[in-house]
Design an enzyme around this catalytic site. Structure first.
Site, short mmCIF file in Angstrom:
data_model
loop_
_atom_site.label_atom_id
_atom_site.label_comp_id
_atom_site.label_asym_id
_atom_site.label_seq_id
_atom_site.Cartn_x
_atom_site.Cartn_y
_atom_site.Cartn_z
N ILE A 1 12.81 -11.34 1.92
CA ILE A 1 13.94 -10.81 2.75
C ILE A 1 14.35 -11.61 4.08
O ILE A 1 15.19 -11.26 4.47
CB ILE A 1 13.98 -9.16 2.81
CG1 ILE A 1 12.71 -8.97 4.08
CG2 ILE A 1 13.65 -8.38 1.37
CD1 ILE A 1 12.75 -7.80 4.35
N ASP B 1 9.77 -7.63 -3.26
CA ASP B 1 8.45 -7.74 -2.42
C ASP B 1 8.30 -9.22 -2.84
O ASP B 1 8.77 -10.06 -3.76
CB ASP B 1 7.29 -7.14 -2.81
CG ASP B 1 6.18 -7.06 -1.72
OD1 ASP B 1 5.86 -5.83 -1.27
OD2 ASP B 1 5.46 -8.09 -1.33
N THR C 1 5.82 2.27 14.20
CA THR C 1 4.63 2.95 14.23
C THR C 1 4.29 3.60 15.35
O THR C 1 4.96 3.45 16.54
CB THR C 1 3.46 1.50 14.23
OG1 THR C 1 2.23 2.10 14.50
CG2 THR C 1 3.93 0.47 15.17
N LYS D 1 7.12 -4.47 16.41
CA LYS D 1 7.60 -2.94 15.84
C LYS D 1 8.67 -2.65 17.04
O LYS D 1 9.61 -1.86 16.80
CB LYS D 1 6.73 -2.14 15.62
CG LYS D 1 5.88 -2.24 14.33
CD LYS D 1 6.66 -2.26 12.90
CE LYS D 1 5.91 -2.15 11.75
NZ LYS D 1 6.62 -1.83 10.58
N TYR E 1 -15.74 1.44 17.24
CA TYR E 1 -15.44 0.49 18.13
C TYR E 1 -15.46 1.14 19.57
O TYR E 1 -14.64 2.13 19.97
CB TYR E 1 -14.13 -0.23 18.07
CG TYR E 1 -13.87 -0.90 16.88
CD1 TYR E 1 -14.73 -1.42 16.04
CD2 TYR E 1 -12.45 -1.39 16.16
CE1 TYR E 1 -14.56 -2.14 15.00
CE2 TYR E 1 -11.95 -2.14 15.37
CZ TYR E 1 -13.23 -2.43 14.52
OH TYR E 1 -13.12 -3.08 13.27
N TYR F 1 1.02 -1.12 -0.14
CA TYR F 1 0.05 -0.12 0.18
C TYR F 1 0.85 1.43 0.01
O TYR F 1 0.63 2.26 -0.68
CB TYR F 1 -1.00 0.00 1.37
CG TYR F 1 -1.63 1.09 1.45
CD1 TYR F 1 -2.49 1.72 0.47
CD2 TYR F 1 -1.76 1.84 2.84
CE1 TYR F 1 -3.24 2.93 0.93
CE2 TYR F 1 -2.32 2.86 2.83
CZ TYR F 1 -3.17 3.57 2.00
OH TYR F 1 -3.81 4.52 2.31
N GLN G 1 5.18 6.07 12.35
CA GLN G 1 4.09 6.59 11.62
C GLN G 1 2.57 6.45 12.20
O GLN G 1 2.51 4.89 12.85
CB GLN G 1 4.20 5.68 10.27
CG GLN G 1 3.06 6.27 9.36
CD GLN G 1 3.34 5.74 7.93
OE1 GLN G 1 3.55 6.72 6.97
NE2 GLN G 1 3.21 4.60 7.83
N TYR H 1 1.48 -7.46 16.68
CA TYR H 1 1.78 -6.77 15.33
C TYR H 1 2.71 -5.52 15.97
O TYR H 1 3.75 -5.41 15.72
CB TYR H 1 0.98 -6.12 14.48
CG TYR H 1 1.19 -4.65 13.81
CD1 TYR H 1 2.40 -5.08 12.76
CD2 TYR H 1 0.82 -3.74 13.90
CE1 TYR H 1 2.80 -3.78 12.15
CE2 TYR H 1 1.18 -2.68 13.45
CZ TYR H 1 2.37 -2.51 12.44
OH TYR H 1 2.82 -1.48 11.74
N HIS H 2 2.01 -4.59 16.85
CA HIS H 2 2.67 -3.34 17.34
C HIS H 2 3.71 -3.67 18.05
O HIS H 2 4.87 -3.04 18.09
CB HIS H 2 1.82 -2.50 18.17
CG HIS H 2 0.77 -1.76 17.32
ND1 HIS H 2 -0.51 -2.22 17.00
CD2 HIS H 2 0.75 -0.70 16.55
CE1 HIS H 2 -1.19 -1.54 16.35
NE2 HIS H 2 -0.26 -0.53 15.93
N SER I 1 -0.92 -4.51 20.40
CA SER I 1 -1.15 -5.66 19.68
C SER I 1 -0.01 -6.24 19.54
O SER I 1 1.23 -5.82 19.70
CB SER I 1 -1.81 -5.52 18.26
OG SER I 1 -0.75 -4.96 17.53
N ASN J 1 8.04 -13.24 10.66
CA ASN J 1 8.49 -12.52 9.57
C ASN J 1 9.17 -11.05 9.88
O ASN J 1 10.05 -10.62 9.44
CB ASN J 1 7.20 -12.23 8.49
CG ASN J 1 7.21 -11.56 7.20
OD1 ASN J 1 8.09 -12.04 6.41
ND2 ASN J 1 6.91 -10.24 7.33
#
Ligand code: NAD
Ligand code: USQ
Length: 383
Positions: free
Chosen positions: A75, A31, A144, A185, A255, A11, A208, A181-182, A179, A118
């Site tokens: 990668i 990618d 993030t 980071k 939410y 994206y 970001q 995911y976060h 989360s 990953n």
């Protein structure tokens, strides 16, 4: 400059590749199509189909006369990444190549494991490759704002000076991610900081906020060069989702209480921030951190703005306050600093009514393609 864009099909990655190319940089986009694969597996595909990366590069060359080199591979595969550095010695690399969805990372053990492996391995390999093959290469890494969470104090730009029992030291600003995911980071930031201290790497880590939009100066009016645009619960970010929901006549999925406040930015500003970071590199041995967003909004305010845009288009937009599937504060203090990128020259675009209306109009063209069944799937943090 020679710039390697890892995650160049994504994206943000594809618009960034075109933007850097338009500004005279030599770009290689890399990618492994993980995002395409996962969204297909989850039956949560984007609003419209986009060409593959090779085809996109051809289309860009026809339009601009400029070429973007393309490589397809993972990668996390050391031999593949080492090969890239062998053939293209980058001055800078942009590392977007991670699994970016918080809900996906909370879906089940397998999805969490994929995200962890990953993301952390990708960052580890990038660090190792730069150290071994291009130690002067500037790593521009996407972090993030969610690394910080929503603390009850002002959020500084990456670092905080602490005085304790009469002595002072600068530390990374405390992280408290919301989360898995976060959290990956946060782990990335720690890895980068360790190797900056140890090997003197030059790194910019960009905290970001959620990005919105699909048109940029490079793709405007040329749909074949649009990024893929997700609106489903797993891959869509909230503003993009709400605009699609408005067009589909689907009540906006606020939410909980909707007081959750984040720092948002226009896709065009992401591109500026990345280019400015690349063109003004960090020093060797520096972990430079910028908070990358333009303005803060609560979810409720965003819902009101989308409702207003709907009215201007003759659409009545309803709001549905759903029980929050996530674990997050729904009313909180939020005051993050964000001056570093402005000082580098960022000229921000704001989320004006005109911008909202433009996005809504583009999405209206794809109204027939919207699938309402993937808008809300209720991926709960407390399974
Ligand atoms: P995206 O999923 O569209 O892009 C990431 C790209 O990286 C995908 O095309 C994916 O296939 C690729 N990729 C993932 N793992 C890879 C690997 N191991 N090898 C090669 N390619 C790999 O996500 P995005 O929204 O463009 O986000 C890009 C980056 O910016 C991510 O790191 C994300 O965490 C971060 N970010 C995004 C936002 C946002 O609002 N979109 C906000 C803050 C931070
Ligand atoms: N939200 C709703 N309704 C929805 C979707 C989201 O109320 O239908 C709320 C969420 O609960 C959250 C806020 O809106 O409080 C933002 O959610 P989001 O899905 O837009 O953003 P998030 O999950 O945090 O993740 C996105 C990107 C991620 C990036 C992050 C930046 O997917 O890659 O790291 O934004 S940040 O939020 O600053 O950490």
């Amino acid at each position: 400059m020679k710039v390697l864009v890892l995650g160049g099909d994504g994206y943000l990655g594809w618009p960034t590749s075109m933007h850097l190319s338009a500004h005279g940089h030599e770009v290689m986009a890399v990618d492994n199509y993980l995002r395409r694969r996962l969204s297909r597996e989850e039956d949560s595909e984007a609003l419209f189909e986009v060409p593959n990366l090779h085809r996109r590069a051809q289309l860009w060359q026809e339009k601009s006369g400029k070429s973007i080199a393309v490589r397809v591979g993972d990668i996390c595969d050391w031999d593949f990444l080492a090969g890239l550095f062998g053939e293209f010695r980058p001055d800078a690399l942009i590392h977007y190549a991670e699994q970016p969805s918080a809900p996906y990372s909370m879906k089940n053990r397998a999805a969490a494991g994929l995200t962890l492996q990953n993301n952390v391995m990708a960052t580890f390999n990038v660090i190792q490759a730069v150290h071994e093959f291009a130690p002067e290469c500037h790593i521009v890494k996407l972090g993030t704002m969610g690394e910080y969470g929503t603390p009850n104090i002002d959020i500084e730009e990456g670092w905080i000076d602490i005085e304790h029992k009469g002595r002072r030291q600068k530390f990374l600003f405390p992280r408290a991610a919301g989360s898995l995911y976060h959290t990956t980071k946060v782990l990335d930031t720690d890895l980068l900081w360790f190797y900056v201290r140890t090997w003197g790497l030059r790194v910019t880590d960009l905290m970001q906020g959620p990005v919105y939009g699909l048109e940029t100066y490079e793709n405007r009016g040329d749909e074949s060069l649009y990024p893929f645009f997700n609106y489903d619960e797993l891959w869509g970010t909230v503003i993009n989702r709400f605009l699609v929901q408005a067009v589909a006549g689907y009540p906006l999925t606020v939410y909980g209480k909707g007081g959750q406040t984040r720092g948002y930015l226009d896709l065009r500003d992401t591109l500026q921030c990345l280019r400015l970071s690349v063109e003004h590199p960090a020093q060797a041995g520096e972990l430079r951190i910028f908070n990358q967003f333009v303005e803060t909004f609560s979810v409720n305010t965003l819902a009101e703005m989308v409702q207003a845009s709907g009215r201007r288009h003759g659409i009545e937009v309803k709001v549905n306050n759903l029980p929050n599937p996530r674990k997050e504060l729904e009313e909180h203090y939020y005051n993050p600093a964000h001056t570093g990128l402005l000082e580098l020259g960022l000229q921000p675009h704001r989320l004006t009514p005109e911008r909202m209306d433009e996005m809504l109009s583009v999405i209206q063209r794809y109204k027939d393609r919207i699938r309402t069944d993937c808008i809300f799937r209720n991926v709960r943090w407390n399974r």
